[in-house]
Design a protein around this motif. Structure first.
Motif, PDB file in Angstrom:
ATOM      1  N   ASN B  37       0.867  -1.174   0.000  1.00  0.00           N
ATOM      2  CA  ASN B  37       0.000   0.000   0.000  1.00  0.00           C
ATOM      3  C   ASN B  37       0.903   1.222   0.000  1.00  0.00           C
ATOM      4  OD1 ASN B  37      -2.277   1.606   0.096  1.00  0.00           O
ATOM      5  ND2 ASN B  37      -3.070   0.763   2.000  1.00  0.00           N
ATOM      6  N   PHE B 114      -3.585  -1.516   5.031  1.00  0.00           N
ATOM      7  CA  PHE B 114      -4.466  -0.350   5.048  1.00  0.00           C
ATOM      8  C   PHE B 114      -4.350   0.393   6.379  1.00  0.00           C
ATOM      9  CE2 PHE B 114      -6.846  -3.256   2.130  1.00  0.00           C
ATOM     10  CZ  PHE B 114      -6.684  -2.496   0.988  1.00  0.00           C
ATOM     11  N   LYS B 115      -4.441  -0.367   7.459  1.00  0.00           N
ATOM     12  CA  LYS B 115      -4.363   0.232   8.802  1.00  0.00           C
ATOM     13  C   LYS B 115      -3.002   0.883   9.026  1.00  0.00           C
ATOM     14  CE  LYS B 115      -7.642  -2.675  11.356  1.00  0.00           C
ATOM     15  NZ  LYS B 115      -8.102  -3.424  10.156  1.00  0.00           N
ATOM     16  N   LEU B 117      -0.747   1.988   6.835  1.00  0.00           N
ATOM     17  CA  LEU B 117      -0.447   3.161   6.017  1.00  0.00           C
ATOM     18  C   LEU B 117      -1.166   4.400   6.564  1.00  0.00           C
ATOM     19  CD1 LEU B 117       1.106   4.030   3.442  1.00  0.00           C
ATOM     20  CD2 LEU B 117      -1.064   3.868   2.235  1.00  0.00           C
ATOM     21  N   GLU B 118      -2.434   4.246   6.910  1.00  0.00           N
ATOM     22  CA  GLU B 118      -3.161   5.407   7.427  1.00  0.00           C
ATOM     23  C   GLU B 118      -2.538   5.873   8.746  1.00  0.00           C
ATOM     24  OE1 GLU B 118      -7.414   4.979   7.619  1.00  0.00           O
ATOM     25  OE2 GLU B 118      -7.678   7.118   8.028  1.00  0.00           O
ATOM     26  N   VAL B 121       0.741   7.787   7.886  1.00  0.00           N
ATOM     27  CA  VAL B 121       0.531   9.095   7.242  1.00  0.00           C
ATOM     28  C   VAL B 121      -0.043  10.100   8.245  1.00  0.00           C
ATOM     29  CG1 VAL B 121      -0.751  10.338   5.445  1.00  0.00           C
ATOM     30  CG2 VAL B 121       0.327   8.134   4.922  1.00  0.00           C
TER      31      VAL B 121
END
Lengths: 77, 147, 147, 77
Positions: B37, B114-115, B117-118, B121
Motif C-alpha cells: 500500500n 491499510f491500517k 499506512l493510514e 501518514v
C-alpha cells in the motif's frame, strides 16, 4: 546560561533569523517565551510549539540549556 | 527489519514517478509479500483569494524530523505485521502536480497494510516538524497548515 | 469521471512496475489532486504442505467480472470524493513476486483515499469472479480461495 | 429449453469442460443444480455459486434461459 534557539517557517520570518544564541537567566520555557515576546513583538500573534532537545515541551518545563526550537504548525506531506 | 539509527527521510526536490516505480520493482524479490500500500502526497494548485499555488517550498527541523520519522517507523513495526516500510519526504521546491511524500508499506496480507499506512501518514502529518511555504504564481506566499 | 460502459480491467500477465510508475506520472498534470493511494497485490511464494507456490494462473468470468469492476467503480465514485480511480487485474500466469492487482485512487484530500481504496479492494476480493490456480514448483496445483 | 452453462476454475476441472449447452425441462436453478449433480457426481462436494445473466442468484430463482455460470470461490487480487 547561553541558550541556542532555532526558528522555523513563519516564525523565522518574524524573527528574521533562523538561529541565535541568547544569554538568559530564566528557569522555565515560559520565562523564555516571555523574553522572546519582548524581543519580537509580532511573535505574540503567532501559533507555535516549543521543542527542547528535539522533544515538544509545555511551558512549565524547566530549561535545561539544550537546543530550543520554535515550531510553527506542521505541514508535512 | 527495524533499525536503531534514524535514516534520512528527506530528498531534495520532488519525488519522481521513476523513483517510485523502481522502489516497487525492488520488492519483487520479496516473495513473502502479498500486499503493498502506497501513499503519495502531491502538491495541489489551490486557489486562495484568487491566487494559485504554483509550488511549495519545504523546510524542516531535520534532526528532530528524522527522529520522529524513526519513532513512527518503530511504532508501526511494533503495531502491525509489516515486511517493509519506506518513507521519503521532499525538501525545497516541489511544484504543483509533483510528489512531496512517498510512504510505502508491505505485508504478507492485505488487511494490515491499510491500517498501517493510514496510521503512518496521520502520524507524519501530526508529529513531524516539516514546514511548507505555499508560493503563488505572483511570487507572494503563505504558510501551509495541515488539516 | 465515471463512464457508463464497463472498461476492460484485465491485462495479460503481470502488471509491471514501469506501468505503475507511468500511471503515477500521468497524474502529475492533475493539479487538483493532493493525495494518491495505491494498492498492489503481489503473488506470494506460499509454502503449503512442503511445496512452494511458483505462480498463479488467473482466469475470470470476464464479462461478469468487468461488469462487477464497473459497479464497484460507480459505487466508489458515489460514496467518495475521488478525482480518479484505476483498476487493473492480471489474467494468465503471474509468477511469485509479480503484481496481479493494481488499484489507484486519487482525491484532493487524503482522508477519503484511505477509505475509498480499502472499500474498493475488499469489494474486488468479495464480488468479482476471478479464479486463481496456485501452481507449485513441481507443477501440481491447488485453487486459491480469498480469505 | 436450451441452456448454455459455463464452468470456471475448479468446477471446470470437475466437469472437464468450460462450456456446454443442455436441453433442460426444469424451472428453477435448484432443478438445474440437481441435474448437474447427477451428470457430474463429484460436483456434490464442491463449493460454488450460480450466476444467471451475470448476476448471482439463489437456488429458488426461476430459470430464464439466459447464460448460466458455475463459479467456485473467488480469488481475485
Amino acid at each position: 546560561m547561553l541558550i541556542t534557539i532555532k526558528y522555523f517557517g513563519l516564525i523565522a520570518e518574524v524573527t528574521n533569523t533562523e538561529e541565535e544564541s541568547l544569554e538568559f537567566s530564566g528557569t522555565t520555557i515560559s520565562d523564555l517565551v516571555n523574553a522572546l515576546h519582548s524581543k519580537y513583538d509580532s511573535l505574540k500573534n503567532k501559533d507555535f510549539q516549543i521543542a527542547q532537545n528535539q522533544e515538544l515541551v509545555d511551558f512549565e518545563t524547566k530549561l535545561t540549556g539544550d537546543e530550543i526550537a520554535l515550531l510553527p504548525p506542521f505541514a508535512g506531506g | 527489519m527495524t533499525n536503531k539509527k534514524p535514516k534520512n527521510v528527506f530528498r531534495e526536490g520532488p519525488i519522481s514517478s521513476d523513483f517510485i516505480g523502481n522502489s516497487i520493482y525492488k520488492h519483487q524479490t520479496k516473495t513473502s509479500i502479498g500486499a503493498h500500500n502506497i501513499f503519495l502526497g502531491q502538491v495541489r494548485a489551490d486557489k486562495i483569494d484568487g491566487k494559485t499555488v504554483s509550488a511549495i517550498d519545504y523546510t524542516a527541523y531535520e534532526d528532530m524530523a528524522n527522529q520522529k520519522f524513526h519513532e513512527i517507523r518503530e511504532a508501526a513495526f511494533e503495531k502491525f505485521d509489516l515486511t517493509c516500510m519506506h518513507i521519503y519526504h521532499s525538501l525545497g521546491i516541489v511544484k504543483a502536480g509533483e510528489i512531496c511524500l512517498f510512504v510505502f508499506v508491505s505485508s504478507p496480507r492485505r488487511k494490515v497494510v491499510f491500517k498501517a499506512l493510514e496510521y503512518i501518514v496521520e502520524a507524519i502529518k501530526a508529529d513531524v516538524p516539516v514546514f511548507g511555504k505555499e508560493i503563488f504564481e505572483d511570487e507572494s506566499h503563505q504558510w501551509k497548515v495541515n488539516s
